[in-house]
Design an enzyme around this catalytic site. Structure first.
Site, short mmCIF file in Angstrom:
data_model
loop_
_atom_site.label_atom_id
_atom_site.label_comp_id
_atom_site.label_asym_id
_atom_site.label_seq_id
_atom_site.Cartn_x
_atom_site.Cartn_y
_atom_site.Cartn_z
N TYR A 178 7.76 17.65 -52.55
CA TYR A 178 6.36 17.77 -52.11
C TYR A 178 5.57 18.62 -53.12
CZ TYR A 178 7.76 15.90 -47.52
OH TYR A 178 8.23 15.11 -46.49
N PRO A 217 3.54 11.58 -36.97
CA PRO A 217 3.41 11.36 -35.52
C PRO A 217 1.98 11.01 -35.10
CG PRO A 217 3.55 13.70 -35.98
CD PRO A 217 3.82 12.99 -37.28
N ILE A 218 0.98 11.33 -35.96
CA ILE A 218 -0.38 10.87 -35.62
C ILE A 218 -0.80 9.75 -36.59
CG2 ILE A 218 -1.26 12.86 -34.33
CD1 ILE A 218 -2.35 14.00 -36.83
N LEU A 277 -4.36 7.98 -35.52
CA LEU A 277 -4.38 8.14 -34.07
C LEU A 277 -5.38 9.21 -33.60
CD1 LEU A 277 -0.56 7.65 -33.37
CD2 LEU A 277 -2.41 6.22 -32.48
N GLY A 296 -8.45 8.88 -34.18
CA GLY A 296 -9.64 8.08 -33.87
C GLY A 296 -10.77 8.31 -34.86
#
Ligand SMILES: NC(=O)c1ccc[n+]([C@@H]2O[C@H](COP(=O)([O-])OP(=O)(O)OC[C@H]3O[C@@H](n4cnc5c(N)ncnc54)[C@H](OP(=O)(O)O)[C@@H]3O)[C@@H](O)[C@H]2O)c1
Length: 311
Positions: free
Chosen positions: A61, A207-208, A213, A215
């Site tokens: 990373y 996870p999002i 997710l 929006g």
């Protein structure tokens, strides 16, 4: 397993961590454009304030910058932080000895004597699973890591890794994989269930769904860079799911879509590690903890996600 007294249960007690891929990564996350060292430091400390004590980084990373930044931040706090990092199987790395050598490099960058979880970032056809697991076992035996795990391993490779480690009396602590309302492969193919059966913690990355997710992205306002291309086909179809998430969030006192997405992952029995570019995102994500979706809400979310994933 008891011979070495390697305890992996602590991972099962953690529901959320903080992903650190964003720290220093210019290519995918545009580090240095609208956020930098200061913002990710604030994300780290905001997470600590909210009770998040588990950070997931990797040697690749930001080409080591993520690990170095983590080291700098750890120097500024007395609070205990659990550290997970990863070994990258570059094609020029051969033999079990490359794992302890790479881990030493990570420890130097982070500035600690040991980490809590050392993971193989990706499986590779260039090194046999037995050899990689022997290398991981050496990392545990040398005291440089408390536990070991894998990432992006299919169920069958995971079972091979589990058995290979067992030969060394080392338990497989975790498998870190993509898991969200918009990617349920590990749930559908039985990997999640097998992890639970074997006491392997499934760590859910993205996870999002890399921001989708929340929006905040739409067909008219797609995410920048690579994400815009990857999600071009998915974006037009996620409206009904986002709407349901917002309704459910409102029923829980105004939880945001990101918080609903994270709570869903936790309800499924996985450890969510959302990445955050700044304190605001980190705080919001931490609000995915401390409450629970009902079984009926999880089922409704499953249905709305199936309608997208199976279309
Ligand atoms: N093992 C592996 O192969 C692997 C692969 C991927 C990730 N991971 C790990 O998993 C972690 C998380 O996965 P990820 O970074 O891919 O995806 P993610 O956590 O689903 O999404 C993170 C991105 O979403 C946006 N975001 C986060 N919180 C937000 C909020 N509250 N409101 C609005 N936007 C928000 C930010 O990007 P923008 O603001 O730019 O939208 C952020 O960079 C990584 O940091 C890494 O540690 C591991």
């Amino acid at each position: 397993m008891t011979e070495l007294n390697i305890e992996t249960r602590f991972l099962h007690a953690i529901e959320m961590g903080l992903g650190a891929w964003q720290w220093g990564d210019r290519t995918y996350w545009q580090y240095g454009h609208n956020y930098g060292d200061k913002e990710v430091e604030q994300a780290f400390f905001a997470s600590l304030e909210e009770g998040i004590r588990f950070v997931d980084t990797a040697e690749v990373y930001g080409s080591g910058r993520s690990e170095r930044l983590l080291g700098q931040f750890l120097n500024k706090t007395e609070q205990p932080v659990l550290i997970a990092t990863k070994y990258f199987p570059f094609p020029w790395r051969f033999g079990k000895g490359t794992l302890p050598r790479a881990l030493k490099g990570s420890l130097t960058r982070i500035g600690v004597e040991s980490v809590d979880l050392y993971q193989i970032h990706w499986p590779t056809p260039l090194m046999a699973t037995d050899t990689m697991m022997e290398g991981l076992a050496e990392c545990v035996k040398s005291g440089m890591t408390r536990t070991v795990g894998i990432s992006n391993f299919s169920q069958s490779r995971m079972l091979s890794a589990y058995s290979a480690l067992a030969q060394h009396k080392v338990p497989l602590a975790s498998n870190q994989v993509h898991y969200s309302l918009l990617n349920r492969t590990v749930e559908k193919n039985g990997t999640l269930a097998r992890c639970k059966e074997l006491g392997i913690r499934l760590i859910a990355y993205s996870p999002i769904e890399k921001g989708l997710l929340t929006g905040k992205y739409s067909v008219d306002s797609p995410p920048p860079g690579t994400r815009g291309r990857i999600y071009a086909g998915l974006l037009p179809r996620i409206g009904p799911l986002l709407k349901l998430m917002t309704e459910i969030g409102q029923d829980h006192g105004g939880k945001s879509n990101a918080q609903v997405a994270l709570n869903w992952v936790i309800c499924k029995g996985a450890l969510a590690i959302p990445g955050a570019k700044n304190a605001q995102q980190a705080r919001e994500n931490a609000g995915g903890l401390g409450w629970k979706l009902t079984e009926a809400e999880v089922a409704n979310l499953d249905e709305a996600s199936d309608a997208i994933l199976e279309s």
